[in-house]
Scaffold this motif. Structure first.
Motif: not given
Length: 172
Positions: A67-90
């Motif tokens: 469940f630690f691994i599953a939780f980690y994977v679920l939390i980070n599955r949208g990481h690439r989109f958020r990283k790109i979006n946040n860079a544009i906002v910055r």
């Protein structure tokens, strides 16, 4: 991403179904792993203490790691989109160029993985519309977002609509 605010209700349903499916798959995989583990170690159990340590202890450890691994994977599955979006906002916050901000938001090729990312993307577009003086488009988009959000997000969107309408009244 594709700009389709009229399909937000369908997307919300799609994301909810996808989330339920992921949870079901996770629990099924967990059950399979535990079943395999128990069948592998059962021949080595010779006493009650062995049962408690090998079977119950192993199940507890496997469950914690899984469940630690599953939780980690679920939390980070949208990481690439958020990283790109946040860079544009910055970048927008640094140079305050609304046209470039909107252009880059529409140019994001990475797909959102959940409704929160989708809503954030649309809120950024509404902000760009407002900054560019397209207040009616911004309000229209915010009203579409208001229909699919709940709780604090809905209140934030309502306040944003009121703020933009206030700006429009002051301009007149």
């Amino acid at each position: 991403m594709i700009y389709e605010p009229e399909n937000l209700k369908n997307k919300r349903t799609m994301y909810e179904k996808k989330a339920k499916m992921l949870v079901a798959i996770e629990f099924f995989l967990w059950a399979v792993i535990l079943f395999v583990y128990v069948n592998i170690v059962i021949p080595y159990v010779r006493s009650i203490i062995g049962f408690l340590t090998i079977i119950i202890g192993g199940i507890a450890i496997i469950t914690a790691f899984y469940f630690f691994i599953a939780f980690y994977v679920l939390i980070n599955r949208g990481h690439r989109f958020r990283k790109i979006n946040n860079a544009i906002v910055r970048e927008y916050n640094e140079n305050k160029n609304g046209e470039l901000f909107l252009e880059k938001l529409f140019a994001i090729e990475e797909k959102a993985t959940d409704m929160n990312d989708e809503i954030t993307w649309y809120l950024n577009i509404a902000t760009a519309f407002s900054v560019l003086g397209k207040k009616n488009e911004s309000i229209s988009l915010l009203k579409q977002l208001e229909e699919v959000t709940t709780g604090e997000d809905k209140e934030l969107i309502q306040k944003s609509i009121e703020f933009i309408q206030g700006q429009m009244e002051n301009e007149c």
